[in-house]
Structures are given as C-alpha cells and as structure tokens.
Design a protein around this motif. Structure first.
Motif: not given
Length: 129
Positions: A67, A103, A107, A121-125, A127
């Motif tokens: 992340l 999200d 990614g 990735i820049t956002r957790p899956y 989210s």
C-alpha cells in the motif's frame, strides 16, 4: 491481543541484486546485512529479508502487495516504466502496460528479478470508492 507482522523471508536467485532492485524501485534505504539475509525495512518496522536460494533450487513465486501513497505510486510507476519492466493491471497479466483503478485508487503488478509478483496499490481492496 495486538498482532503485528514483523518480517518475511524472500527467496532470491541473487539476494543482493533482488534487494537492490527493490530498494531502488521503491526509493528505500539500502538493505542491511542480518546473518544470511539482506533486510529491507518498510514502515512499522516490517522487513523483507532477502535470502540466497541454493544453486539450482526452484524458487516458488510469491505475491507481495504494498500500500503506497498517490505520490509514491507516481514515483514507483515512473521507475517501472523507465526500466521498461513488464507490468499489468491484473494479476493474470491480461492487461499489459496498464494500471487498474480498483476502489477508486490505482494499482499495478510487476515481477521482481527472482520471479516474485509485486503489486503496488493506493487503496486497500474492498475500501470502496
């Protein structure tokens, strides 16, 4: 109970080359020698400990996802492209040269020198956008 992930061992064909690939691509300090390992420290004291696989040993590819911030994504993705590394928007390699926007973030997947699958990735899956 508070459980915190501390480290994992990453099998490598060339531990020094793999550690340098990772630190250079991610803009991190050089790995530190720790016994038979080269340890790359991440946030929260977590480390990736690169180990030399025995000559001729099979390396079973693993997946390592990270992340990162939007700015870090831009920097890392720029290095991926500058190096001409293969990369994909999906884990199966069906969208070469692309990034995903799951999200509401970004990614990308790409291989390391030993064949492991790295992902930023820049956002957790899960989210949401």
């Amino acid at each position: 109970m508070a459980i915190t992930f501390n480290h994992t061992i990453v099998a490598s064909r060339d531990r020094a080359g793999s550690a340098a690939f990772f630190t250079e691509l991610f803009g991190l300090p050089a790995a530190a020698e720790f016994g038979p390992f080269l340890a790359v420290t991440l946030n929260h004291g977590v480390s990736l400990d690169f180990a030399q696989a025995p000559d001729g040993a099979d390396i079973h590819p693993q997946h390592y996802a990270f992340l990162v911030s939007e700015n870090e994504f831009d920097e890392i993705y720029s290095r991926i492209r500058e190096r001409g590394l293969q990369h994909w928007a999906d884990p199966h390699g069906r969208q070469p040269g692309e990034i995903n926007h799951h999200d509401g973030g970004r990614g990308v997947y790409f291989p390391d020198p030993s064949g492991h699958y790295l992902e930023i990735i820049t956002r957790p899956y899960g989210s949401g956008a």
